[in-house]
Design a protein around this motif. Structure first.
Motif, PDB file in Angstrom:
ATOM      1  N   ALA A 107      27.717  58.994  40.269  1.00 41.65           N
ATOM      2  CA  ALA A 107      27.775  57.869  41.217  1.00 41.65           C
ATOM      3  C   ALA A 107      29.139  57.732  41.899  1.00 41.65           C
ATOM      4  O   ALA A 107      29.373  56.760  42.611  1.00 41.65           O
ATOM      5  N   ARG A 108      30.012  58.703  41.706  1.00 45.04           N
ATOM      6  CA  ARG A 108      31.334  58.614  42.331  1.00 45.04           C
ATOM      7  C   ARG A 108      31.211  58.729  43.840  1.00 45.04           C
ATOM      8  O   ARG A 108      30.326  59.393  44.367  1.00 45.04           O
ATOM      9  N   GLY A 109      32.121  58.049  44.527  1.00 47.02           N
ATOM     10  CA  GLY A 109      32.132  58.102  45.984  1.00 47.02           C
ATOM     11  C   GLY A 109      31.278  57.040  46.653  1.00 47.02           C
ATOM     12  O   GLY A 109      31.209  56.975  47.872  1.00 47.02           O
ATOM     13  N   LEU A 110      30.630  56.192  45.860  1.00 45.42           N
ATOM     14  CA  LEU A 110      29.774  55.136  46.414  1.00 45.42           C
ATOM     15  C   LEU A 110      30.512  53.800  46.548  1.00 45.42           C
ATOM     16  O   LEU A 110      29.928  52.816  46.992  1.00 45.42           O
ATOM     17  N   GLY A 111      31.774  53.758  46.129  1.00 44.30           N
ATOM     18  CA  GLY A 111      32.532  52.510  46.195  1.00 44.30           C
ATOM     19  C   GLY A 111      32.352  51.616  44.986  1.00 44.30           C
ATOM     20  O   GLY A 111      32.725  50.435  45.024  1.00 44.30           O
ATOM     21  N   ILE A 112      31.813  52.162  43.906  1.00 44.49           N
ATOM     22  CA  ILE A 112      31.538  51.351  42.716  1.00 44.49           C
ATOM     23  C   ILE A 112      32.830  50.878  42.057  1.00 44.49           C
ATOM     24  O   ILE A 112      32.950  49.713  41.675  1.00 44.49           O
ATOM     25  N   GLY A 113      33.809  51.763  41.921  1.00 45.03           N
ATOM     26  CA  GLY A 113      35.085  51.366  41.316  1.00 45.03           C
ATOM     27  C   GLY A 113      35.734  50.231  42.082  1.00 45.03           C
ATOM     28  O   GLY A 113      36.201  49.247  41.508  1.00 45.03           O
ATOM     29  N   ARG A 114      35.728  50.347  43.401  1.00 47.83           N
ATOM     30  CA  ARG A 114      36.289  49.299  44.264  1.00 47.83           C
ATOM     31  C   ARG A 114      35.495  47.993  44.103  1.00 47.83           C
ATOM     32  O   ARG A 114      36.081  46.913  43.978  1.00 47.83           O
ATOM     33  N   ALA A 115      34.177  48.084  44.099  1.00 50.98           N
ATOM     34  CA  ALA A 115      33.346  46.880  43.989  1.00 50.98           C
ATOM     35  C   ALA A 115      33.548  46.182  42.642  1.00 50.98           C
ATOM     36  O   ALA A 115      33.610  44.946  42.578  1.00 50.98           O
ATOM     37  N   LEU A 116      33.665  46.949  41.559  1.00 46.40           N
ATOM     38  CA  LEU A 116      33.918  46.356  40.244  1.00 46.40           C
ATOM     39  C   LEU A 116      35.293  45.685  40.220  1.00 46.40           C
ATOM     40  O   LEU A 116      35.446  44.589  39.690  1.00 46.40           O
ATOM     41  N   THR A 117      36.290  46.352  40.819  1.00 44.54           N
ATOM     42  CA  THR A 117      37.635  45.781  40.896  1.00 44.54           C
ATOM     43  C   THR A 117      37.618  44.480  41.695  1.00 44.54           C
ATOM     44  O   THR A 117      38.186  43.467  41.270  1.00 44.54           O
ATOM     45  N   GLN A 118      36.944  44.492  42.844  1.00 43.36           N
ATOM     46  CA  GLN A 118      36.880  43.288  43.679  1.00 43.36           C
ATOM     47  C   GLN A 118      36.145  42.155  42.965  1.00 43.36           C
ATOM     48  O   GLN A 118      36.512  40.986  43.120  1.00 43.36           O
ATOM     49  N   ALA A 119      35.132  42.484  42.173  1.00 43.36           N
ATOM     50  CA  ALA A 119      34.421  41.445  41.416  1.00 43.36           C
ATOM     51  C   ALA A 119      35.354  40.795  40.393  1.00 43.36           C
ATOM     52  O   ALA A 119      35.318  39.581  40.196  1.00 43.36           O
ATOM     53  N   CYS A 120      36.224  41.598  39.778  1.00 46.73           N
ATOM     54  CA  CYS A 120      37.201  41.042  38.818  1.00 46.73           C
ATOM     55  C   CYS A 120      38.224  40.169  39.534  1.00 46.73           C
ATOM     56  O   CYS A 120      38.572  39.084  39.045  1.00 46.73           O
ATOM     57  N   ILE A 121      38.700  40.622  40.687  1.00 42.00           N
ATOM     58  CA  ILE A 121      39.655  39.832  41.469  1.00 42.00           C
ATOM     59  C   ILE A 121      39.020  38.495  41.857  1.00 42.00           C
ATOM     60  O   ILE A 121      39.649  37.439  41.749  1.00 42.00           O
ATOM     61  N   GLN A 122      37.763  38.528  42.283  1.00 45.37           N
ATOM     62  CA  GLN A 122      37.081  37.305  42.682  1.00 45.37           C
ATOM     63  C   GLN A 122      36.931  36.343  41.504  1.00 45.37           C
ATOM     64  O   GLN A 122      37.130  35.140  41.646  1.00 45.37           O
ATOM     65  N   ARG A 123      36.622  36.872  40.330  1.00 42.47           N
ATOM     66  CA  ARG A 123      36.516  36.013  39.146  1.00 42.47           C
ATOM     67  C   ARG A 123      37.857  35.341  38.849  1.00 42.47           C
ATOM     68  O   ARG A 123      37.909  34.172  38.485  1.00 42.47           O
ATOM     69  N   ALA A 124      38.958  36.099  38.970  1.00 43.33           N
ATOM     70  CA  ALA A 124      40.284  35.506  38.754  1.00 43.33           C
ATOM     71  C   ALA A 124      40.540  34.395  39.760  1.00 43.33           C
ATOM     72  O   ALA A 124      41.048  33.324  39.397  1.00 43.33           O
TER      73      ALA A 124
END
Length: 175
Positions: A107-124
């Motif tokens: 699943a690499r290259g689909l933006g999953i790492g970025r989306a998971l990171t952004q979800a953590c930032i949003q929770r903070a």
């Protein structure tokens, strides 16, 4: 814009074992990262990833495909006292963090790492915290570029050694 072929959501307890296996697979294949026989306790922790959720404010987020395939995950810490790293990060106040971000090779290259990171930032942000703390190693330098694009900066005061492995701290100040 293309719709995302996956959803980011809180992991269900029955997904913890599969996510732990995915994390062991991903981390054990990183060039320059300790292998399971070198750091068995670390890989045991990955295998039992769900145990983190026994602490208050700890969530596991996953990326799941439209077909229900588990494509990645991360552990979010609303309170760094449960973060479990070396160094000084667990003493940071008014801070969230995340650890153990993993995306399946398929699943690499689909933006999953970025989306998971952004979800953590949003929770903070949702918890009105002032910063997000993370750690990485040289084996994960591909992710460093992504973190820096999202506003994280290297924070040498958060660096520590995990056995023979240098671990590097990053900080994102939230506005």
């Amino acid at each position: 814009m293309q719709p995302q072929p996956y959803t980011i959501r809180k992991a269900a307890p029955d997904e913890f074992a599969a996510l732990g296996q995915l994390m062991v697979q991903v981390y054990s294949q990183l060039d320059g990262f300790p292998k399971p026989e070198e750091q068995p306790a670390y890989y045991q922790m990955l295998s039992n990833i769900g145990e983190f959720t026994q602490h208050p404010g700890v969530e596991i987020l996953v990326a799941v495909s439209e077909k229900g395939t588990l494509n990645g995950g991360v552990v979010f810490f609303r309170d760094l006292q449960f973060y479990g790293s070396g160094g000084t990060a667990t003493q940071e106040k008014n801070a969230a963090g995340f650890r153990l971000l993993a995306v399946s090779p398929e699943a690499r290259g689909l933006g999953i790492g970025r989306a998971l990171t952004q979800a953590c930032i949003q929770r903070a942000k949702d918890h009105q915290l002032s910063q997000v703390i993370i750690h990485s190693t040289k084996a994960m330098q591909t992710a460093w570029k992504m973190y820096e694009k999202l506003g994280f900066s290297r924070s040498e005061d958060l660096d520590f050694m995990q056995g023979e492995l240098p671990v590097f701290g990053f900080r994102l100040h939230l506005k």
